[in-house]
Motif scaffolding. Structure first.
Motif, PDB file in Angstrom:
ATOM      1  N   LYS A 250       0.829  -1.211   0.000  1.00 50.30           N
ATOM      2  CA  LYS A 250       0.000   0.000   0.000  1.00 50.30           C
ATOM      3  C   LYS A 250       0.863   1.259   0.000  1.00 50.30           C
ATOM      4  N   THR A 251       1.943   1.219   0.750  1.00 46.00           N
ATOM      5  CA  THR A 251       2.830   2.388   0.826  1.00 46.00           C
ATOM      6  C   THR A 251       3.468   2.683  -0.526  1.00 46.00           C
ATOM      7  N   LEU A 252       3.953   1.631  -1.207  1.00 49.62           N
ATOM      8  CA  LEU A 252       4.560   1.819  -2.527  1.00 49.62           C
ATOM      9  C   LEU A 252       3.550   2.387  -3.521  1.00 49.62           C
ATOM     10  N   LEU A 258      -1.364   5.740  -6.600  1.00 57.04           N
ATOM     11  CA  LEU A 258      -2.168   4.592  -7.021  1.00 57.04           C
ATOM     12  C   LEU A 258      -2.723   3.854  -5.803  1.00 57.04           C
ATOM     13  N   GLU A 259      -3.592   2.856  -6.058  1.00 60.48           N
ATOM     14  CA  GLU A 259      -4.191   2.049  -4.998  1.00 60.48           C
ATOM     15  C   GLU A 259      -3.922   0.579  -5.264  1.00 60.48           C
ATOM     16  N   LEU A 260      -3.595  -0.140  -4.204  1.00 59.84           N
ATOM     17  CA  LEU A 260      -3.431  -1.586  -4.326  1.00 59.84           C
ATOM     18  C   LEU A 260      -4.806  -2.239  -4.435  1.00 59.84           C
ATOM     19  N   ARG A 310      -4.636  -0.124  -9.009  1.00 59.66           N
ATOM     20  CA  ARG A 310      -5.725   0.665  -9.592  1.00 59.66           C
ATOM     21  C   ARG A 310      -5.368   2.144  -9.596  1.00 59.66           C
ATOM     22  N   ASP A 311      -5.820   2.820 -10.660  1.00 65.16           N
ATOM     23  CA  ASP A 311      -5.711   4.280 -10.731  1.00 65.16           C
ATOM     24  C   ASP A 311      -6.980   4.860 -10.121  1.00 65.16           C
TER      25      ASP A 311
END
Length: 716
Positions: A250-252, A258-260, A310-311
């Motif tokens: 999630k941090t990356l 962006l979203e994981l 996901r964007d």
């Protein structure tokens, strides 16, 4: 109190086996300890790809002394029976003579066993008492662990090395290298519990990460074990590995705007593939985003065990992916990311080719206007078998079409659209994408249907006719989708019932329980009244199967099983599952009130009286009571009689309108009259005519409550 630490260290355990293996190790060891009298305070099992570990804390130093007592035959039993009892205790024949000379109240010590003759005279009974002294817990552990290891129930296992030529040698999921087994209190250096399993000698040494810390590590107990492995680049706790992977991923993603896309199943699998998770992010060409998101996700997930991203601005996937490595690379993971990118690029190239190919006409079916029709024609032409006794997939589609058209008006759907959706529902089984990624069947059918201009309801039904596939899966609400989904599941159930291929025990190879649960949820969640037995081929046995599935569903939702049995026991309208559910809910609401509880008590009292008297008299009391006798009787008889006439009529009217709450409310009005009747009226009167009339009055009460449920089946 001492703690036990066990570690079984070897080659990689498949991720899918790890959780069950850890649970079995804990259960097998702790149960064996308890069986031997070693009670404990707590236990904790951990697993990584290369090791199973278990800590049991709060064990006693030794097992308690045990006194076992066994009852034998009477003193006056035939002598062979008495001798047989002595023999079963392990007493040699020379000790049998004591059976002849032992007097009531006496005893004799024969080795570890004391035999007593308790009682007096010929009725005295032989008893054997064996006192087992306690044993050191370390000695017990040395017996338990080798037995657990040798009997470990791996789904697949192997032998290795020179010992593999023997069928009695150890089998393990992968080669087992070392065993840690220590036991001792926190304040002292624990001892090593010594044993040997096929040349693997227990000790107190394990190893860290295969590449980053491969040297031996001395460990003592669980806390020390976890800390030592952490320093050696191993995260022993699978939940901690999952937490770190999710947090870092999630941090990356957040750092790149962006979203994981979270995936619990993939997270569990990835955490079972690494001992030291290092999360990295890679990318692929934007051109591949022309592929449906679900196919991109299936490709990246299945082939590389990577998460998609996901964007948040578009809601669609971004051209990024998240991977989890198992080491800290000197180049910061650049080579690892590049390798994954090459593989994913190749897989997505294939997926894009499949997707584009599926939208082109088939050369051998140019007379068909659109690709999905051509795919369906190909499915029919190939005579793909659904089941040897139920025909081809094409024949099954024809049955689903006819059934969907029949069901459509019953659920408010357009019959033509339902038939069209059923015709195309299985067409994507012949597409290139579904052939490569079976998990996207239905979904790809919907996308292709939209591309060829099918109505939205038809496209939705193609995707949703498989749903719901489990208790937490989404239930379709589009009426056409509901019609086709019901047709698909009911065709399977009726067909397999017809050829007598039913679930047995835990075996359900055709997922018929899931299909029945799907039908129930489609009907109940959408508020659809539907007579199942009106369908051709729907048997009473199949209805009973549905009732069993309904009980499970309602029980999981918190409804009492006895209320379900009571409603089903009434025998009215039990093939309409929505009405069954509503009656159960209304009955539960009634019994939650004082009036309901007291009415239940009074009705069950009436039923008990009727059961006893009808059995005694050899007849059933039915038919209307004599009104003249009622009016000549006690006021409480007249009150109950009058209320029964009105309440029963009102209850039946409400039932006819499917207003079960109203029916229950009408019955609840009987409560004061029932209470007063049992308080003032003697049912078994001396006058035979009065007695019969009062029993008929109770039978009227039984019949009134039976309009909604069989109160005899309700507990309490």
């Amino acid at each position: 109190m001492p703690d036990l630490l066990i570690e079984l260290f070897g080659e990689e355990i498949p991720a899918r086996m790890q959780a069950d293996a850890a649970a079995h190790l804990q259960k097998a060891v702790t149960q064996a300890l308890v069986d031997r009298g070693c009670l404990y305070e707590g236990a904790r099992a951990l697993v990584t790809p290369r090791r199973l570990a278990l800590s049991v804390h709060g064990l006693p130093v030794a097992t308690p002394d045990i006194k076992e007592e066994r009852k034998g035959p009477r003193n006056n039993a035939p002598m062979p029976a008495v001798h047989g009892f002595f023999k079963s205790l392990g007493i040699p024949p020379q000790g049998f003579a004591h059976a002849d000379t032992l007097l009531p109240g006496g005893s004799v010590v024969l080795g570890e066993i004391t035999v007593e003759l308790r009682g007096s005279g010929a009725d005295a009974v032989f008893f054997a008492i064996r006192n087992k002294p306690g044993r050191p817990t370390a000695e017990v552990i040395a017996e338990i662990v080798p037995a657990v290891v040798r009997a470990f129930p791996w789904p697949k296992s192997m032998r290795w090395g020179a010992a593999s030529v023997s069928t009695s040698s150890l089998r393990w999921v992968r080669p087992l290298h070392s065993i840690v087994c220590t036991f001792g209190p926190e304040t002292e250096e624990p001892e090593v519990i010594a044993f040997d399993i096929d040349g693997i000698v227990s000790g107190n040494a394990t190893r860290g990460h295969r590449f980053m810390a491969p040297d031996a590590i001395r460990v003592k107990r669980m806390d020390d074990y976890i800390d030592s492995l952490e320093r050696a680049k191993v995260v022993a706790d699978p939940e901690e590995r999952k937490r770190r992977i999710l947090h870092d991923a999630k941090t990356l993603c957040f750092a790149q705007g962006l979203e994981l896309v979270e995936d619990e199943g993939l997270l569990n699998e990835v955490a079972g593939l690494v001992e030291w998770p290092v999360v990295l992010i890679g990318s692929f060409e934007e051109a591949f985003l022309a592929i449906p998101d679900e196919v991109i996700r299936a490709t990246i997930r299945a082939n590389q065990k990577c998460f998609v991203v996901r964007d948040p601005k578009t809601g669609r996937l971004a051209n990024r992916f998240v991977l989890t490595a198992n080491l800290e690379a000197a180049d910061g993971g650049k080579a690892i990311v590049a390798g994954n990118e090459r593989v994913i690029r190749a897989r997505l190239s294939d997926a894009l080719y499949f997707y584009e190919t599926d939208q082109k006409p088939l050369p051998d079916f140019e007379t068909f206007p659109t690709p999905l029709d051509q795919r369906m024609a190909k499915l029919r032409a190939l005579n793909v078998v659904f089941h040897e006794k139920l025909g081809t997939q094409g024949a099954r589609v024809d049955r689903i079409k006819a059934l969907a058209r029949h069901i459509a008006p019953l659920v408010g759907a357009d019959p033509d659209l339902a038939e069209r959706a059923a015709e195309l529902a299985k067409a994507d089984l012949m597409t290139e994408v579904v052939g490569e990624f079976p998990e996207v069947q239905g979904l790809m059918g919907r996308k292709y249907a939209v591309l060829q201009g099918e109505p939205e309801s038809v496209a939705a039904a193609i995707e949703d006719h498989y749903k719901p596939q489990g208790p937490s899966d989404r239930v379709p609400t589009d009426k056409v989708a509901v019609a086709v989904a019901l047709a698909d599941k009911l065709d399977v159930l009726v067909g397999f019932w017809r050829i007598d291929e039913k679930p047995t025990g835990s075996k359900d190879p055709f997922a018929l329980r899931r299909a029945a649960l799907g039908v129930i949820r489609l009907l109940v969640d959408n508020g659809l009244t539907f007579r199942l037995t009106a369908l051709d081929g729907f048997s009473a046995d199949l209805l009973s199967f549905f009732h069993d599935r309904l009980k499970v569903l309602l029980r999981d939702q918190g409804q009492r099983h006895d209320l379900v049995d009571a409603v089903l026991g009434s025998g009215e309208g039990n093939d309409d599952l929505l009405l069954v559910v509503r009656r159960v809910e209304a009955l539960a609401a009634l019994l939650a009130t004082d009036d309901g509880k007291n009415l239940l008590a009074g009705t069950k009292r009436a039923m008990n009286i009727l059961r006893i008297e009808e059995k005694k008299d050899g007849r059933t009391y039915s038919g209307a009571p004599d009104a003249a006798l009622i009016h000549a009787g006690l006021p409480e008889e007249r009150a109950l009689y009058g209320l029964l006439q009105s309440a029963t009529a009102h209850a039946r009217d409400h039932v006819a309108k499917e207003d079960f709450a109203g029916a229950m409310k009408a019955l609840a009005e009987l409560r004061p009259a029932v209470d007063a009747f049992f308080d003032k009226v003697t049912v078994n009167a001396e006058d035979a005519a009065v007695r019969e009339n009062r029993l008929k009055l109770l039978a009227e009460l039984r019949a009134a409550t039976a309009t909604v449920a069989d109160f005899a089946k309700i507990e309490g």
